[in-house]
Write a protein that holds these residues in place. Sequence first.
Motif, PDB file in Angstrom:
ATOM      1  N   THR A  16     -85.743  95.542  -9.377  1.00 18.04           N
ATOM      2  CA  THR A  16     -84.982  96.332  -9.689  1.00 18.04           C
ATOM      3  C   THR A  16     -85.622  97.949  -9.805  1.00 18.04           C
ATOM      4  O   THR A  16     -86.835  97.953 -10.122  1.00 18.04           O
ATOM      5  CB  THR A  16     -84.287  96.200 -11.016  1.00 18.04           C
ATOM      6  OG1 THR A  16     -84.935  96.471 -12.147  1.00 18.04           O
ATOM      7  CG2 THR A  16     -83.705  94.467 -11.172  1.00 18.04           C
ATOM      8  N   GLU A  17     -84.952  98.746  -9.795  1.00 16.11           N
ATOM      9  CA  GLU A  17     -85.333 100.159 -10.038  1.00 16.11           C
ATOM     10  C   GLU A  17     -85.876 100.465 -11.289  1.00 16.11           C
ATOM     11  O   GLU A  17     -87.122 101.119 -11.245  1.00 16.11           O
ATOM     12  CB  GLU A  17     -84.148 101.178  -9.672  1.00 16.11           C
ATOM     13  CG  GLU A  17     -84.532 102.653  -9.711  1.00 16.11           C
ATOM     14  CD  GLU A  17     -83.265 103.724  -9.642  1.00 16.11           C
ATOM     15  OE1 GLU A  17     -83.684 104.688  -9.590  1.00 16.11           O
ATOM     16  OE2 GLU A  17     -82.111 103.278  -9.301  1.00 16.11           O
ATOM     17  N   VAL A  18     -85.327 100.003 -12.392  1.00 19.27           N
ATOM     18  CA  VAL A  18     -85.948 100.120 -13.641  1.00 19.27           C
ATOM     19  C   VAL A  18     -87.058  99.561 -13.753  1.00 19.27           C
ATOM     20  O   VAL A  18     -88.009  99.910 -14.389  1.00 19.27           O
ATOM     21  CB  VAL A  18     -84.589  99.753 -14.684  1.00 19.27           C
ATOM     22  CG1 VAL A  18     -85.351  99.990 -16.132  1.00 19.27           C
ATOM     23  CG2 VAL A  18     -83.456 100.382 -14.487  1.00 19.27           C
ATOM     24  N   GLY A  19     -86.904  98.111 -13.191  1.00 13.61           N
ATOM     25  CA  GLY A  19     -88.356  97.185 -13.562  1.00 13.61           C
ATOM     26  C   GLY A  19     -89.581  97.732 -12.923  1.00 13.61           C
ATOM     27  O   GLY A  19     -90.559  97.312 -13.391  1.00 13.61           O
ATOM     28  N   ARG A  20     -89.439  98.349 -11.596  1.00 11.36           N
ATOM     29  CA  ARG A  20     -90.524  98.633 -10.950  1.00 11.36           C
ATOM     30  C   ARG A  20     -91.357  99.587 -11.614  1.00 11.36           C
ATOM     31  O   ARG A  20     -92.569  99.506 -11.538  1.00 11.36           O
ATOM     32  CB  ARG A  20     -90.205  99.281  -9.687  1.00 11.36           C
ATOM     33  CG  ARG A  20     -89.854  98.282  -8.489  1.00 11.36           C
ATOM     34  CD  ARG A  20     -89.609  98.925  -7.154  1.00 11.36           C
ATOM     35  NE  ARG A  20     -88.489  99.915  -7.009  1.00 11.36           N
ATOM     36  CZ  ARG A  20     -87.425  99.299  -6.589  1.00 11.36           C
ATOM     37  NH1 ARG A  20     -87.359  98.082  -6.549  1.00 11.36           N
ATOM     38  NH2 ARG A  20     -86.350  99.973  -6.524  1.00 11.36           N
ATOM     39  N   VAL A  21     -91.014 100.244 -12.819  1.00  5.23           N
ATOM     40  CA  VAL A  21     -91.759 101.456 -13.250  1.00  5.23           C
ATOM     41  C   VAL A  21     -91.970 100.912 -14.908  1.00  5.23           C
ATOM     42  O   VAL A  21     -92.585 101.864 -15.729  1.00  5.23           O
ATOM     43  CB  VAL A  21     -91.310 102.763 -13.293  1.00  5.23           C
ATOM     44  CG1 VAL A  21     -91.269 103.203 -11.666  1.00  5.23           C
ATOM     45  CG2 VAL A  21     -89.729 102.701 -13.868  1.00  5.23           C
ATOM     46  N   HIS A  22     -91.739  99.868 -15.533  1.00  3.70           N
ATOM     47  CA  HIS A  22     -91.774  99.177 -16.801  1.00  3.70           C
ATOM     48  C   HIS A  22     -92.295  98.026 -16.802  1.00  3.70           C
ATOM     49  O   HIS A  22     -92.351  97.129 -15.869  1.00  3.70           O
ATOM     50  CB  HIS A  22     -90.127  99.174 -17.404  1.00  3.70           C
ATOM     51  CG  HIS A  22     -89.586 100.423 -17.548  1.00  3.70           C
ATOM     52  ND1 HIS A  22     -88.751 101.152 -16.522  1.00  3.70           N
ATOM     53  CD2 HIS A  22     -89.597 101.367 -18.366  1.00  3.70           C
ATOM     54  CE1 HIS A  22     -88.468 102.288 -17.051  1.00  3.70           C
ATOM     55  NE2 HIS A  22     -88.873 102.464 -18.147  1.00  3.70           N
ATOM     56  N   PHE A  23     -92.844  97.637 -17.984  1.00  6.11           N
ATOM     57  CA  PHE A  23     -93.643  96.457 -18.273  1.00  6.11           C
ATOM     58  C   PHE A  23     -93.297  95.893 -19.799  1.00  6.11           C
ATOM     59  O   PHE A  23     -93.387  96.636 -20.489  1.00  6.11           O
ATOM     60  CB  PHE A  23     -95.340  96.713 -18.011  1.00  6.11           C
ATOM     61  CG  PHE A  23     -95.711  95.452 -18.019  1.00  6.11           C
ATOM     62  CD1 PHE A  23     -96.040  94.567 -17.150  1.00  6.11           C
ATOM     63  CD2 PHE A  23     -96.673  95.042 -19.156  1.00  6.11           C
ATOM     64  CE1 PHE A  23     -96.968  93.388 -16.948  1.00  6.11           C
ATOM     65  CE2 PHE A  23     -97.396  93.747 -19.550  1.00  6.11           C
ATOM     66  CZ  PHE A  23     -97.359  93.222 -18.292  1.00  6.11           C
ATOM     67  N   GLY A  24     -92.640  94.905 -19.980  1.00  7.03           N
ATOM     68  CA  GLY A  24     -92.361  94.589 -21.064  1.00  7.03           C
ATOM     69  C   GLY A  24     -93.347  93.739 -21.935  1.00  7.03           C
ATOM     70  O   GLY A  24     -93.972  92.811 -21.144  1.00  7.03           O
ATOM     71  N   VAL A  25     -93.642  94.081 -23.215  1.00  4.04           N
ATOM     72  CA  VAL A  25     -94.279  93.011 -24.020  1.00  4.04           C
ATOM     73  C   VAL A  25     -93.424  92.667 -24.918  1.00  4.04           C
ATOM     74  O   VAL A  25     -92.770  93.232 -25.885  1.00  4.04           O
ATOM     75  CB  VAL A  25     -95.363  93.924 -24.736  1.00  4.04           C
ATOM     76  CG1 VAL A  25     -96.227  92.945 -25.539  1.00  4.04           C
ATOM     77  CG2 VAL A  25     -96.268  94.993 -23.635  1.00  4.04           C
ATOM     78  N   VAL A  26     -92.899  91.354 -24.578  1.00  2.00           N
ATOM     79  CA  VAL A  26     -92.121  90.509 -25.392  1.00  2.00           C
ATOM     80  C   VAL A  26     -92.599  90.150 -27.008  1.00  2.00           C
ATOM     81  O   VAL A  26     -93.868  89.507 -26.832  1.00  2.00           O
ATOM     82  CB  VAL A  26     -91.434  89.385 -24.916  1.00  2.00           C
ATOM     83  CG1 VAL A  26     -90.359  88.623 -25.825  1.00  2.00           C
ATOM     84  CG2 VAL A  26     -90.842  89.949 -23.568  1.00  2.00           C
TER      85      VAL A  26
END
Length: 204
Positions: free
Chosen positions: A143-153
Amino acid sequence: MAIKDENVLVFPRSLFEQLGVFQGFNSDVKHYLPAILEAKNNSFMARAQAETNPDFKQVIPYVVITDGKSVLHYVRGKKAGEQRLVAKGSVGIGGHINDEDHTLFAFGAQAFADAVNREVCEELSIQGDIQPRPVGLINDDSTEVGRVHFGVVHVLFCTPDKVSKKEQVITQVEFVPIEELKAKREQMETWSQLCLDNIEAFLK
């Protein structure tokens, strides 16, 4: 909606490639997170630039709050900072980490932990100790959002009577039984779907 002028925590995608790119949820926190939080490997970048630069990943803490049977669920309101996620259901509290309270030269594990706690306390009022535990990572290059983000759950164990909302950007805040959440999975943002798919691992 214009992105307000702020600097956000990022790390180079090249580091992610060295560590091993994955798609979706990954529970190997010990492999990825220490490297990402090593001071030489991260920096702060203007958010407006980071949102359109896939050479960097913005680090986003994503805290799932549960009592072991139910999970806190909310809907992002119209005033949410990320307009691409408005009206989506979510089980993750968090957001961008900025440089307001930290030196630009040393952002390590303790600073990250402090920032995660602050993110939770900005949106919710929680009685008692707040000690979210990192349990996984999310990467979604589809996704457009996901490509530039990295989640730490992270997971934070807390009973519903000790939690109330503060921020107006989140609405319909309630603890929902896990099985009910799974039934409305398709109405949630992608990261929340991935968390639900792996929720049993969080509860161990």
